[in-house]
Motif scaffolding. Structure first.
Motif, PDB file in Angstrom:
ATOM      1  N   UNK A 139       0.834  -1.198   0.000  1.00  0.00           N
ATOM      2  CA  UNK A 139       0.000   0.000   0.000  1.00  0.00           C
ATOM      3  C   UNK A 139       0.871   1.250   0.000  1.00  0.00           C
ATOM      4  N   UNK A 140       1.878   1.256   0.841  1.00  0.00           N
ATOM      5  CA  UNK A 140       2.785   2.402   0.904  1.00  0.00           C
ATOM      6  C   UNK A 140       3.513   2.595  -0.419  1.00  0.00           C
ATOM      7  N   UNK A 141       3.959   1.506  -1.028  1.00  0.00           N
ATOM      8  CA  UNK A 141       4.644   1.599  -2.311  1.00  0.00           C
ATOM      9  C   UNK A 141       3.722   2.082  -3.418  1.00  0.00           C
ATOM     10  N   UNK A 142       2.470   1.625  -3.417  1.00  0.00           N
ATOM     11  CA  UNK A 142       1.503   2.059  -4.424  1.00  0.00           C
ATOM     12  C   UNK A 142       1.231   3.550  -4.304  1.00  0.00           C
ATOM     13  N   UNK A 143       1.041   4.012  -3.069  1.00  0.00           N
ATOM     14  CA  UNK A 143       0.797   5.444  -2.859  1.00  0.00           C
ATOM     15  C   UNK A 143       1.993   6.267  -3.316  1.00  0.00           C
ATOM     16  N   UNK A 144       3.180   5.765  -3.083  1.00  0.00           N
ATOM     17  CA  UNK A 144       4.386   6.478  -3.534  1.00  0.00           C
ATOM     18  C   UNK A 144       4.423   6.559  -5.056  1.00  0.00           C
ATOM     19  N   UNK A 145       4.036   5.473  -5.712  1.00  0.00           N
ATOM     20  CA  UNK A 145       4.011   5.485  -7.181  1.00  0.00           C
ATOM     21  C   UNK A 145       3.003   6.514  -7.698  1.00  0.00           C
ATOM     22  N   UNK A 146       1.822   6.546  -7.098  1.00  0.00           N
ATOM     23  CA  UNK A 146       0.813   7.523  -7.515  1.00  0.00           C
ATOM     24  C   UNK A 146       1.306   8.946  -7.270  1.00  0.00           C
ATOM     25  N   UNK A 151      -0.669  11.885  -9.002  1.00  0.00           N
ATOM     26  CA  UNK A 151      -2.058  11.473  -8.817  1.00  0.00           C
ATOM     27  C   UNK A 151      -2.312  11.417  -7.308  1.00  0.00           C
ATOM     28  N   UNK A 152      -2.387  12.595  -6.705  1.00  0.00           N
ATOM     29  CA  UNK A 152      -2.357  12.693  -5.254  1.00  0.00           C
ATOM     30  C   UNK A 152      -3.617  12.139  -4.598  1.00  0.00           C
ATOM     31  N   UNK A 153      -4.759  12.353  -5.196  1.00  0.00           N
ATOM     32  CA  UNK A 153      -5.985  11.836  -4.600  1.00  0.00           C
ATOM     33  C   UNK A 153      -6.024  10.317  -4.682  1.00  0.00           C
ATOM     34  N   UNK A 154      -5.530   9.744  -5.780  1.00  0.00           N
ATOM     35  CA  UNK A 154      -5.455   8.283  -5.889  1.00  0.00           C
ATOM     36  C   UNK A 154      -4.519   7.729  -4.827  1.00  0.00           C
ATOM     37  N   UNK A 155      -3.426   8.430  -4.566  1.00  0.00           N
ATOM     38  CA  UNK A 155      -2.498   8.002  -3.516  1.00  0.00           C
ATOM     39  C   UNK A 155      -3.187   8.023  -2.157  1.00  0.00           C
ATOM     40  N   UNK A 157      -6.437   7.787  -1.476  1.00  0.00           N
ATOM     41  CA  UNK A 157      -7.441   6.728  -1.390  1.00  0.00           C
ATOM     42  C   UNK A 157      -6.797   5.376  -1.118  1.00  0.00           C
ATOM     43  N   UNK A 158      -5.642   5.124  -1.746  1.00  0.00           N
ATOM     44  CA  UNK A 158      -4.929   3.863  -1.514  1.00  0.00           C
ATOM     45  C   UNK A 158      -4.479   3.770  -0.061  1.00  0.00           C
ATOM     46  N   UNK A 159      -3.927   4.864   0.479  1.00  0.00           N
ATOM     47  CA  UNK A 159      -3.489   4.861   1.879  1.00  0.00           C
ATOM     48  C   UNK A 159      -4.673   4.633   2.813  1.00  0.00           C
ATOM     49  N   UNK A 160      -5.806   5.230   2.515  1.00  0.00           N
ATOM     50  CA  UNK A 160      -6.991   5.025   3.353  1.00  0.00           C
ATOM     51  C   UNK A 160      -7.456   3.574   3.313  1.00  0.00           C
ATOM     52  N   UNK A 161      -7.402   2.951   2.132  1.00  0.00           N
ATOM     53  CA  UNK A 161      -7.769   1.535   2.030  1.00  0.00           C
ATOM     54  C   UNK A 161      -6.817   0.670   2.850  1.00  0.00           C
ATOM     55  N   UNK A 162      -5.526   0.972   2.750  1.00  0.00           N
ATOM     56  CA  UNK A 162      -4.548   0.201   3.514  1.00  0.00           C
ATOM     57  C   UNK A 162      -4.743   0.349   5.008  1.00  0.00           C
ATOM     58  N   UNK A 163      -5.028   1.566   5.462  1.00  0.00           N
ATOM     59  CA  UNK A 163      -5.261   1.787   6.888  1.00  0.00           C
ATOM     60  C   UNK A 163      -6.489   1.026   7.368  1.00  0.00           C
ATOM     61  N   UNK A 176       0.856   0.937  10.426  1.00  0.00           N
ATOM     62  CA  UNK A 176      -0.291   1.860  10.396  1.00  0.00           C
ATOM     63  C   UNK A 176       0.155   3.288  10.673  1.00  0.00           C
ATOM     64  N   UNK A 177       1.061   3.447  11.603  1.00  0.00           N
ATOM     65  CA  UNK A 177       1.563   4.790  11.913  1.00  0.00           C
ATOM     66  C   UNK A 177       2.237   5.417  10.693  1.00  0.00           C
ATOM     67  N   UNK A 178       2.983   4.611   9.953  1.00  0.00           N
ATOM     68  CA  UNK A 178       3.649   5.134   8.757  1.00  0.00           C
ATOM     69  C   UNK A 178       2.639   5.545   7.691  1.00  0.00           C
ATOM     70  N   UNK A 179       1.603   4.728   7.525  1.00  0.00           N
ATOM     71  CA  UNK A 179       0.581   5.080   6.546  1.00  0.00           C
ATOM     72  C   UNK A 179      -0.153   6.359   6.945  1.00  0.00           C
ATOM     73  N   UNK A 180      -0.434   6.508   8.231  1.00  0.00           N
ATOM     74  CA  UNK A 180      -1.103   7.719   8.710  1.00  0.00           C
ATOM     75  C   UNK A 180      -0.234   8.949   8.477  1.00  0.00           C
TER      76      UNK A 180
END
Length: 665
Positions: A139-146, A151-155, A157-163, A176-180
């Motif tokens: 999830x963290x890697x996907x958000x970084x790619x976005x 594509x900041x909003x897509x990033x 949304x991905x972080x929210x799904x992962x959390x 979880x702390x890192x994603x937050x």
């Protein structure tokens, strides 16, 4: 399960790699074991899959057959892609390799499905722990790619799904702390992403405005400093950039709410937005609303702005009175150059103010500051006529007004290179005044205390005759000057700058924009044989530092009960000297003297014009107030101050004009 990857990409080699390269890469991958905390079962499955790929690619016969299969798949028009079939026992190891190959999105999606019924692993099993960890990392890697793709909003949304997934599993607290934290740092990017979308995307834009309010709230307001990860020096250029994507009405609503909550900055911005909206739409009632908001803000140094708003409302006498009351010597001198008629001067300043400060920075406003068109508008005339009748006066003017054009100059609210100071490329401007933030400190602002007058409605006279009596202006406006509003620094200009939000390698919002550079300090000049008064038209940083040091030295001497060795008038403006005299008199009434110690440790010019120079100064400071009998009444232990000093040139010499405290340590 199937992994959407081929043997070449799984191992990390290209199609031209020979057998030796394949085996060497295998050994390197086996030696670089992931250390994120996966169990031995997953790491063993990873190694077995790498070895299987290497075995196939190092066998010439099997490799040729495999390459023919890849070619056939690529030539197939039905959109098929290569995939590897792996047993369930190696599923997590395969997803780990998929993530390592740069396919974080596919790894995250597969891990998420693997944690859902009916595929969900047994509670407390090593497979559950490894899949949960993998989902968080992917999830963290996907958000970084976005984010890299902007594509900041897509990033987000991905972080929210992962959390949500990790919270449901009740595992991986650190992940979880890192994603937050990633989601929090992404907030400014999301705001710009959503607000910058087309006006037809009303839902996305409204969401962006909600997030903007959330961002400002967590900072403690526009002037807040509670978010240490997003300091004011970074937030203000960001805020300046996003303003250009907000409509005038959106700004009115936002800033009015924030102003009603006590933000002085928001009050000014709301007033300017109302003025821009009213002028562009020919709605003088909005100008009146802007005037009332600005007047009721109680801020000092706003008379010249109020005068422009009163002019637009047709209240010329009041506008001229406010202008005369609020304009400093430099602004009055500039106004004198615009014509003999006071109304002509006021029109020239109002036009420049509208152009430079008011009509910029709105997504839906693109109008010229045409006062002729404003006063000729029937709605404007009807409104002014109605207001005059309410005040017992009849107004039947149909003015025809031409006002001076403007060259490409900037006012003190022009380009915004830094938080505290206006741009170095501005023309001569009126000198800043800065609010006295703490009278208890020795070196705090000791400039004038501006007072808002009680507004009255004098007899207007015949506005039609006065307007029609103005000459047909053909000359350009010279250097526009304006009073800088106390304590608001660069907030008042907030002009947009082109370009989109950039992605920072450091993942800090400081790289969201490329802020304008401060003006370089002038080359050091030789010290003058008679340094004061300082008459060099282009003084060096060394000369200005010597001027400041002399003022601090003489001030300390006066407070200690002595006499100055230099003429104070050669060092500072009268209001600074008067403040010193008042402070000294207060000390004597208490039967006390004050010992002040200052030492400048850093001096950097941050803005320069022919009549105004601003400098960022670092110094050590301490003081002690005690009676003649030796009793200590108060003291300030040694501290480090980082402040802004303003120097002005008048009658051929430079003097200290204003001071603004920036920070204490």
């Amino acid at each position: 399960m199937e992994l959407p990857i081929d043997h070449f990409r799984l191992l990390g080699v290209n199609a031209s790699s020979d057998r030796q390269s394949v085996l060497r890469t295998l050994q390197q991958r086996l030696d670089r074991i992931p250390d994120q905390g996966f169990t031995q079962d997953t790491l063993q499955a990873r190694a077995e899959l790498l070895e299987a790929s290497a075995d196939l690619l190092s066998d010439e016969t099997r490799r040729q057959a495999y390459e023919r299969e890849l070619t056939a798949i690529a030539d197939n028009a039905n959109g098929s892609i290569a995939a590897l079939e792996i047993p369930p026992s190696r599923e997590v190891g395969g997803l780990l390799l998929l993530m390592e190959a740069g396919q974080s999105q596919e790894a995250f999606d597969s891990a998420s499905r693997g944690l859902q019924p009916p595929q969900a692993p047994a509670l407390g099993s090593s497979r559950e722990a490894d899949l949960t960890l993998l989902a968080g990392l992917a999830c963290q890697g996907t958000a970084r790619d976005y984010r890299d793709q902007r594509r900041y909003e897509a990033a987000a949304l991905t972080l929210q799904q992962g959390l949500q997934l990790l919270q449901r599993m009740g595992q991986q607290a650190e992940q979880r702390r890192k994603l937050e934290q990633d989601l929090k740092e992404l907030l400014p990017y999301r705001v710009l992403d959503l607000i910058s979308r087309d006006l037809s995307a009303s839902g996305s834009r409204q969401q962006g405005i909600v997030l903007l309010e959330q961002l400002v709230q967590q900072r403690g307001g526009l002037e807040g400093h509670t978010d240490l990860t997003f300091p004011q020096s970074e937030f203000q250029p960001f805020f300046k950039q996003i303003r250009q994507f907000l409509t005038a009405q959106e700004q009115v609503e936002l800033f009015s709410r924030w102003g009603d909550s006590g933000s002085a900055t928001a009050d000014f911005l709301a007033s300017f937005a109302l003025t821009a909206s009213g002028f562009s739409q020919r709605k003088p009632e909005r100008i009146l609303e802007a005037y009332e908001r600005l007047k009721n803000s109680g801020q000092p140094g706003i008379e010249v702005f109020l005068s422009c708003q009163q002019l637009l409302l047709g209240q010329v006498d009041e506008a001229e009175r406010l202008f005369d009351e609020g304009a400093d010597a430099a602004l009055k001198q500039w106004a004198m150059e615009q014509g003999d008629d006071p109304l002509a001067r006021l029109c020239a300043y109002c036009r420049d103010w509208l152009t430079r400060e008011v009509l910029e920075g709105f997504r839906d406003i693109d109008v010229d500051a045409n006062l002729d068109a404003w006063f000729a508008d029937r709605d404007v005339q009807a409104y002014i006529d109605q207001q005059d009748r309410i005040r017992g006066r009849q107004f039947n003017a149909k003015p025809s007004l031409e006002v001076p054009g403007a060259t490409d100059t900037s006012t003190a609210f022009g380009d915004w290179p830094s938080f505290d100071l206006p741009g170095s490329n501005e023309p001569p401007t009126a000198l800043e005044t800065v609010e006295d933030q703490d009278d208890a400190d020795d070196e705090l602002w000791d400039g004038p205390r501006w007072r808002l007058p009680e507004l009255q409605w004098p007899q207007l006279g015949n506005l039609q005759e006065r307007l029609q009596g103005l000459p047909s202006w053909g000359m350009p406006v010279g250097a526009a000057v304006a009073v800088v509003v106390i304590g608001l620094g660069g907030w008042m200009a907030l002009k947009p700058r082109g370009g989109e939000l950039e992605t920072a390698s450091s993942d800090k919002v400081a790289a969201l924009v490329q802020p304008e550079a401060a003006a370089p300090a002038a080359p050091a000049a030789p010290a003058q044989s008679a340094p004061f008064p300082l008459t060099d038209p282009d003084p060096s940083a060394t000369q200005l530092q010597e001027l400041l040091e002399a003022w601090l030295k003489e001030k300390a001497a006066v407070l200690a009960g002595g006499a100055p060795s230099e003429s104070l008038a050669d060092l500072a403006r009268p209001d600074q000297i008067q403040r010193l005299q008042r402070q000294n008199q207060a000390n004597r009434q208490r039967g006390a003297t004050e010992t002040v110690s200052t030492s400048i440790t850093g001096f950097k010019i941050s803005a320069r014009s022919p009549v105004r120079i601003a400098a960022q100064v670092a110094m050590t400071y301490s003081d002690e107030l005690k009676t003649s009998g030796g009793k200590v009444l108060s003291s300030t232990p040694e501290m480090t101050l980082r402040n802004t000093y303003i120097f002005g040139r008048q009658n051929g010499s430079w003097q200290l004009v204003a001071y603004k405290p920036t920070a204490k340590n």
